[in-house]
Design an enzyme around this catalytic site. Sequence first.
Site, PDB file in Angstrom:
ATOM      1  N   GLU A  85      -3.007 -29.211   1.315  1.00 49.12           N
ATOM      2  CA  GLU A  85      -2.422 -29.609   2.588  1.00 49.12           C
ATOM      3  C   GLU A  85      -3.355 -30.438   3.482  1.00 49.12           C
ATOM      4  O   GLU A  85      -2.889 -31.351   4.161  1.00 49.12           O
ATOM      5  CB  GLU A  85      -1.973 -28.356   3.374  1.00 49.12           C
ATOM      6  N   SER A 345      10.335  34.403   7.299  1.00 51.07           N
ATOM      7  CA  SER A 345       9.174  35.278   7.515  1.00 51.07           C
ATOM      8  C   SER A 345       7.871  34.514   7.693  1.00 51.07           C
ATOM      9  O   SER A 345       6.803  35.119   7.705  1.00 51.07           O
ATOM     10  CB  SER A 345       9.033  36.230   6.318  1.00 51.07           C
TER      11      SER A 345
END
Length: 780
Positions: A85, A345
């Site tokens: 680029e 429990s």
Amino acid sequence: MGAKIIKYFKQLSITRKVILILITILVIAYIFCLPRQLFHVPYSTVVTDRNGELLGARIASDGQWRFPPRTTTPEKVKQCLITFEDRHFYHHWGVNPVSTGRAAYQNLKNKRIVSGGSTLTMQTIRLARNKSRTFGEKFIEMILATRLEFRASKEKILSMYVSHAPFGGNVVGLDAAAWRYFGHSAEELSWAEAAMLAVLPNAPAMIHLSKSRQSLLNKRNRLLKQLYGRKIIDSSTYELAISEPLPDEPHPLPQIAPHLVSRFYQERNGKYSVSTIDRGIQTQIENAAERWSNEFNRSDIRNLAILVIDIQTNQVVAYCGNVNFKRKQSGNQVDVIQAPRSTGSILKPFLYYAMLQEGSLLPHTLLPDIPININGFTPQNFSLQFEGAVPASEALARSLNIPAVTMLQKYGAPKFHTFLRQIGLKTINRPASHYGLSLILGGAEATLWDVTNTYAYMGRSLLQLPQTECSLLLSDSENSEAVTSAKTTDIFQPGAVWQTFNALTEVNRPEEIDWKSIPSMHPIAWKTGTSHGFRDAWAVGVTPHYAIGVWVGNATGEGKPGLVGARTAGPVLFDIFSLLPPTQWFKRPGNVFVKTEVCRKSGHLKGRFCEETDTLLILPAGLKTEACPYHHLVTLSADETHRIYENCANLEPTIQKSWFTLPPVWEWYYKQHHPEYSPLPPFKPGCGEDALQPMQFIYPPMNARIVLPKQMDGSPGYMTAELAHGNPATTIFWHLDNTYLTQTQDFHKISLQPTPGKHSLTAVDSAGNTVTTTFYINPL
């Protein structure tokens, strides 16, 4: 200085003044032309494990896979992008005049846009503005690009570009592209993969995996050839790179700990979060959960949750909120770790701890295990049996309900309710009166997160570490605060925790697997729980390294007969522990215990007449507990006990003997399980201890409130009164409200049909001993 400038400005001609003002305005406009935040876009929620490995992600609100911005760019990607680029990226100020001039010439020559001439900086600006590509917009991009060069470093600009560049379809940014196209992170990209991603943003709509594949391959290979020509890669790397095929189709993102990812999505939408999860352990846990889920599915038990906390680092290392996340049925997407469920429990160890710490109980104190009725509340043990009396430590390990209720009645439900809130059980948020004594048997709801954290607090107290809520988040893109945090507390003291963990380690419930028989299994303090109606099965275990919580059930709340903590969640718990490295057991805390003599049979402090004792380490607060009330001094013949009792007038010679005697109802059930128990023989008048009551009502207890259900024909129902006597063969005479009813022998039970209101039931034995209880019949 300011005065000189003003004087100089006044001396200028009008034309020069206007020019200076215009220049000043342009400079100010240039300085402030670039927004402080360049990109205003939503991001995906991304969650990784502690080492940065991706666990999962959720798509951004605009439907794009756009991961949060990066701060750096991988070297391979950087070289590919710059080569493809903008070769002069590190040498211009945002605009490359040569590239711009060449692009303008080409566009004018072809009378259409064939080249943009944009630098990577300009492309970053274009991505941020997202405007139509016109000559005017190009000019604005050039100005803003030069301004961006003043604000940010080259590395920062490059990272902004790769974070927001389009990569085809709804894939935006390098990280999302690496995972979607190659199934791994951007740091692991090969040269061929990096080159393919570098050419995609150039024309993402025209070049895609599903179309124009040859064009994409040609572009990639040309870039690789350029890299080779510039000696960025060598010949062997080049040959290997061009031989790599293009990916066939996008990969699905990982779905590890999906419920945790969803939790982060709700709490930290659009953030990049590094969690405390260990991906290796998480994967093992999920595999085990799936295996067990397949087993439980045979019984129509569809959901399972597991939480693993490293108590040494105070971090969650595995978070399995449920199983089969992809199936949008049967509550699979419910995060059960965060869902309040009936506790069963699982809270009993906290009561045992609190009473030890307070000094209202010793570890092995005998507790009643007999039928009880407290204002209509009639708890039952899981086995539906009674043992008369059970040591507190054994009652805890075997999860007996009746001893737990009597403990809570003694300790006080409001005080225990406050304690549970203090230790972090946030969902127990109703008044104590709402729960009553059922609080200890699952009358309240808690989350697996809070329960497991609280057990972890206990373990951390023995390691002398801060007792804070564990963390799920290591860091994110903005800070390193934890998702969950809590104030440091020292609510648990190591001495009582040590005794509680010993009780949970040494004794097993009969229906549970015997983990001691597994050679590789290390010591674990563990507890199971089952909610009323078999809707929730719990198991929590603690070692010096880990606290693990397991929940099994149906997220929809359906109960199943086989849904018992010991049979479902318990085996899962031990399976998970077997996957983790074993550790040595906790060291006993120093300087917190005192030595004292304790009655071997009752577990109380040694009384006057206790002969068999043990020297135990107890907490100092335990010294204020009651001395053994069950040993009495009885005068006996040195010859034959029963013969002497029949000839009470001739007790020559005699000896005094300590005798262990339980209350009549306790004794009635206790001797059925303890054949060594020797009840006192019946006394002749004047020969026994008048203080020993030989009989006691089993039912109804004092002040019981009873509702008699109607029979099939609509008539009032019956209740059964029962009494225990030290000498079952004696005759009992029954009276209701001073009216004689009947007499019984051997089995002391009668059926009654009292009217609504208050009643008094009296029993008299043949020796004249009397016992009375008062009860109330509530109208329907």
